[in-house]
Scaffold this active site. Structure first.
Site, PDB file in Angstrom:
ATOM      1  N   ARG A 157       0.807  -1.215   0.000  1.00 34.15           N
ATOM      2  CA  ARG A 157       0.000   0.000   0.000  1.00 34.15           C
ATOM      3  C   ARG A 157       0.846   1.273   0.000  1.00 34.15           C
ATOM      4  NH1 ARG A 157      -3.036  -3.852   2.119  1.00 34.15           N
ATOM      5  NH2 ARG A 157      -1.010  -4.439   2.893  1.00 34.15           N
ATOM      6  N   LYS A 180      25.256  -4.983  -1.665  1.00 34.95           N
ATOM      7  CA  LYS A 180      26.716  -5.123  -1.792  1.00 34.95           C
ATOM      8  C   LYS A 180      27.432  -4.469  -0.617  1.00 34.95           C
ATOM      9  CE  LYS A 180      26.469  -4.886  -6.840  1.00 34.95           C
ATOM     10  NZ  LYS A 180      26.817  -4.074  -8.023  1.00 34.95           N
ATOM     11  N   ARG A 206      11.423   3.984   3.835  1.00 30.96           N
ATOM     12  CA  ARG A 206      10.997   3.031   4.869  1.00 30.96           C
ATOM     13  C   ARG A 206      12.211   2.241   5.274  1.00 30.96           C
ATOM     14  NH1 ARG A 206       5.809  -0.890   4.731  1.00 30.96           N
ATOM     15  NH2 ARG A 206       4.912   1.065   5.439  1.00 30.96           N
ATOM     16  N   HIS A 244       4.975   6.168  11.767  1.00 34.30           N
ATOM     17  CA  HIS A 244       4.492   6.001  10.392  1.00 34.30           C
ATOM     18  C   HIS A 244       3.510   7.155  10.157  1.00 34.30           C
ATOM     19  CE1 HIS A 244       3.294   4.307   6.688  1.00 34.30           C
ATOM     20  NE2 HIS A 244       2.967   3.072   7.054  1.00 34.30           N
TER      21      HIS A 244
HETATM   22  C1  NCD Z   1       1.878  -1.063   8.345  1.00 35.28           C
HETATM   23  C2  NCD Z   1       3.374  -0.853   8.430  1.00 35.28           C
HETATM   24  O1  NCD Z   1       4.123  -1.253   7.556  1.00 35.28           O
HETATM   25  O2  NCD Z   1       3.749  -0.244   9.407  1.00 35.28           O
HETATM   26  N1  NCD Z   1       1.376  -1.231   7.078  1.00 35.28           N
HETATM   27  C3  NCD Z   1       1.155  -0.134   6.291  1.00 35.28           C
HETATM   28  O3  NCD Z   1       2.011   0.694   6.069  1.00 35.28           O
HETATM   29  N2  NCD Z   1      -0.068   0.013   5.770  1.00 35.28           N
HETATM   30  C4  NCD Z   1       1.372  -2.037   9.328  1.00 35.28           C
HETATM   31  C5  NCD Z   1       1.862  -3.446   9.282  1.00 35.28           C
HETATM   32  O4  NCD Z   1       2.853  -3.793   8.667  1.00 35.28           O
HETATM   33  O5  NCD Z   1       1.196  -4.270   9.940  1.00 35.28           O
END
Ligand code: NCD
Length: 310
Positions: free
Chosen positions: A59, A87, A109, A137
């Site tokens: 997503r 690497k 991320r 997040h």
């Molecule tokens: C979440 C995440 O990666 O923090 N997912 C997301 O971004 N929609 C929650 C999860 O991984 O459970």
């Protein structure tokens, strides 16, 4: 419109209530763009967005990519498995390398808390945190707030039960920080091992019994059991988790009538949420996904658009 006073989005921590409202209000217009037959506007023509994902994502990565493309930015996706990181390149060198290509925004991320903050200190472009370890997040919390506000008309004073693996959840932390700013009552609900006492420091209620945790809630936000982050014996089995904390129709009925059901995805159907709840009449799960594109368009616009400071 007033300018947005931030160069980076690293967490809800650091955003004021006015900043959050600014993002949510801006997202309304972008939601409308995604619903048009031709879903493209020239807003970010000539701008470059790099998605740098050190952890898996469906997503979040897709919606940042669509957000950039719907605004005519050039969007590059780097998945670390196929990059020089495998690497042995350091985060510092990867970011300096990407910076030399003149991006406007790096969306990242990473499994380590604080990684986007480190990058933000070392590059000139904007950085958006798309999830750092178990820390924050922020774009998920913003899209959740947008979804709740559209469904309920306001965020003010709602009771939001966040149920499940809170200990490992950056989604829960960012949501708690955001919702507290709007006077919501936030409850973290789950077994003692997944809702440890130190989480009370977020100014939330802690509940270790699901019935009390969801009672009279306006919103029941269900979290995934993060099996990849569970270490040792925090849970005896997924079956037992489902029996004691899984959100089913009987438990949902204890919340306010019409309570909104949310889940950031990916869902473990039959573990933390039963399919008839996930697909039920008050489920906002797919509204959250739609909101995700609008929120990320708004953030890219506020950071990299001509009205932005960056
Ligand atoms: C979440 C995440 O990666 O923090 N997912 C997301 O971004 N929609 C929650 C999860 O991984 O459970």
């Amino acid at each position: 419109m007033e300018t947005f006073p931030h160069r980076h989005i690293l967490g809800i921590e650091g955003l004021s209530r006015a900043d959050i409202e600014h993002v949510l209000d801006t997202s309304n217009a972008f939601l409308e763009v995604s619903r048009r037959p031709v879903r493209k506007v020239p807003t970010l023509r000539g701008k470059t967005v790099i998605n740098l994902f050190y952890e898996n994502s469906t997503r979040t990565r897709t919606s940042f990519e669509l957000a950039g493309k719907r605004m005519s930015a050039d969007v590059i996706n780097i998945s670390v498995a196929s990059s020089s990181v495998s690497k042995g390149e350091t985060l510092y060198d990867t970011c300096k390398t990407l910076e030399a290509m003149h991006p406007d925004v790096i969306v990242m991320r990473h499994a380590s808390s604080g990684a986007p903050h480190f990058v933000a200190r070392n590059v000139r472009c904007s950085v958006i945190n798309a999830g750092d370890g178990m820390h924050e997040h922020p774009t998920q919390a913003l899209l959740d707030a947008f979804t709740i506000r559209r469904a309920r008309g306001t965020l003010e004073g709602l009771t939001v039960a966040i149920v499940g693996d809170v200990a490992h959840s950056r989604v829960a932390r960012s949501n708690a920080l955001l919702l507290k700013q709007f006077g919501c009552t936030v409850r973290f609900v789950g077994p003692d091992t997944l809702v440890p006492p130190e989480l009370a420091g977020y100014g939330v209620e802690l509940h270790h019994e699901v019935e009390a945790g969801v009672r009279d809630a306006d919103v029941v936000m269900v979290l995934r059991v993060q099996t990849e982050r569970l270490k040792g014996a925090l849970l005896s089995s997924l079956g037992e988790y489902s029996r004691t904390f899984g959100i089913n129709r009987r438990r949902l009925a204890l919340a306010k009538p019409g309570a909104l059901v949310m889940h950031p995805g990916p869902m473990n159907r039959g573990v933390e949420i039963e399919p008839d709840v996930a697909d039920g009449a008050t489920s906002a799960v797919l509204d959250q996904v739609e909101a995700g594109v609008a929120i990320r368009m708004a953030l890219l616009y506020l950071l990299a658009g001509d009205s932005g400071e960056a």
